[in-house]
Design a protein around this motif. Sequence first.
Motif, PDB file in Angstrom:
ATOM      1  N   GLU A  42     -27.006   5.240 -42.537  1.00  0.00           N
ATOM      2  CA  GLU A  42     -25.784   4.496 -42.211  1.00  0.00           C
ATOM      3  C   GLU A  42     -24.640   5.372 -41.702  1.00  0.00           C
TER       4      GLU A  42
ATOM      5  N   VAL B  89     -23.549  -1.568 -48.029  1.00  0.00           N
ATOM      6  CA  VAL B  89     -23.974  -0.669 -46.952  1.00  0.00           C
ATOM      7  C   VAL B  89     -25.355  -0.090 -47.261  1.00  0.00           C
ATOM      8  N   TYR B  95     -26.702  -6.281 -44.321  1.00  0.00           N
ATOM      9  CA  TYR B  95     -25.634  -6.033 -45.319  1.00  0.00           C
ATOM     10  C   TYR B  95     -25.272  -7.280 -46.116  1.00  0.00           C
ATOM     11  N   LEU B 142     -21.143  -8.117 -45.777  1.00  0.00           N
ATOM     12  CA  LEU B 142     -20.149  -7.138 -45.346  1.00  0.00           C
ATOM     13  C   LEU B 142     -19.635  -7.523 -43.963  1.00  0.00           C
ATOM     14  N   ARG B 147     -17.383  -2.605 -43.096  1.00  0.00           N
ATOM     15  CA  ARG B 147     -18.268  -1.473 -42.758  1.00  0.00           C
ATOM     16  C   ARG B 147     -17.453  -0.315 -42.189  1.00  0.00           C
ATOM     17  N   TRP B 150     -15.865   1.609 -44.975  1.00  0.00           N
ATOM     18  CA  TRP B 150     -16.843   2.486 -45.630  1.00  0.00           C
ATOM     19  C   TRP B 150     -17.041   3.761 -44.796  1.00  0.00           C
TER      20      TRP B 150
END
Lengths: 202, 202
Positions: A42, B89, B95, B142, B147, B150
């Motif tokens: 990711e 994630v 997700y 998500l 995302r 993150w």
Amino acid sequence: MTKNFNANDFRAILRRMPEPSDAPAGHSEPSLEEQIAAYQREFRDLDPQVEQVVSALQRLNRRMNVAYGRQTATLGISNAEWEVLKALVVSGAPYRMGPGELAKRLGLTPAAMTHRIDRMASEGLVTRERDETNRVRVIVELTHEGREKWLEAMRMASVFEEDLLQDLSGEQRRILGDALTRLLRRVEEAQPDAEGRLSDLD
Amino acid sequence: MTKNFNANDFRAILRRMPEPSDAPAGHSEPSLEEQIAAYQREFRDLDPQVEQVVSALQRLNRRMNVAYGRQTATLGISNAEWEVLKALVVSGAPYRMGPGELAKRLGLTPAAMTHRIDRMASEGLVTRERDETNRVRVIVELTHEGREKWLEAMRMASVFEEDLLQDLSGEQRRILGDALTRLLRRVEEAQPDAEGRLSDLD
């Protein structure tokens, strides 16, 4: 090395104790390897070697905290009380500190400190007396029982830690201690104000 | 390696951020060396090498947690929200997870999980929709923004971690990661039920 516990007794205690958390049973997380693989997938810039150091350290510390919490629980003391015992013992004989000094050491407000000392005094772990030379000043003093609790917890911790480090030789332990201390110095320099709280539990 | 931050920007952020705790300023603790010396004085059976490993690890982890907490705070997310973003994630595209699955992953009660998801949905980090194939089932997904948060946090963490490990060569990092992973295996074997909570903050 220990007087009252051996490693098997201690392991039995650890297995028997419930998880000291209100989390439901069955809490599950991916393994370290699974997490690193997912992070790499990711986040392309991830350095898997750095991630292994950081994530292993966090997981290890979390599990160690659970173990120490179980130990102090078997002795009937909370993590919060453990921090006070530790501060008083580390201060050395005659194991006396002012409440303000203790609050500062533990990063607590005076009100939280007073509450904690009251509880510990009622359990016989500390006494709280007026200073004879200055009647306005209060002195918190560790009792014999409080010091014995600290020693007992240290003996249990030693058994656990020896078990934890059993796979590492003396030289490997030295290298590990040095490496961790170097990282600690770096984060102390980068963030001198970020000691963090000694205990999140009260 | 990072797109939006460099190490100096990040250090500046860390220095500027207040300590995320209600502790009064001036909280002080003995240095690692002072603590080990005091422990040796008070507990004759102490192995100072073991104590250095354990205490350096705990202090380091505490300071790292403060640093990560400051990072996520600059992005406007709490540690609790960070744990949810991470779980989604790591689950991989698309997700999506059920609230029960998330609660189990994070060791939360269903009620606490619902509260956390509500907050994150209102902030646009996740959506909560009925499953099209089973209208009773809810799916947490998500968002693009979640995302991105993150990824942003991961970029900041990479800068911090690279800074933290700057004194160690690749080989030293490998040795450190291996040693920590061996300790983690030991504690996982000794206490398979003691994962600990992913986050104490909510």
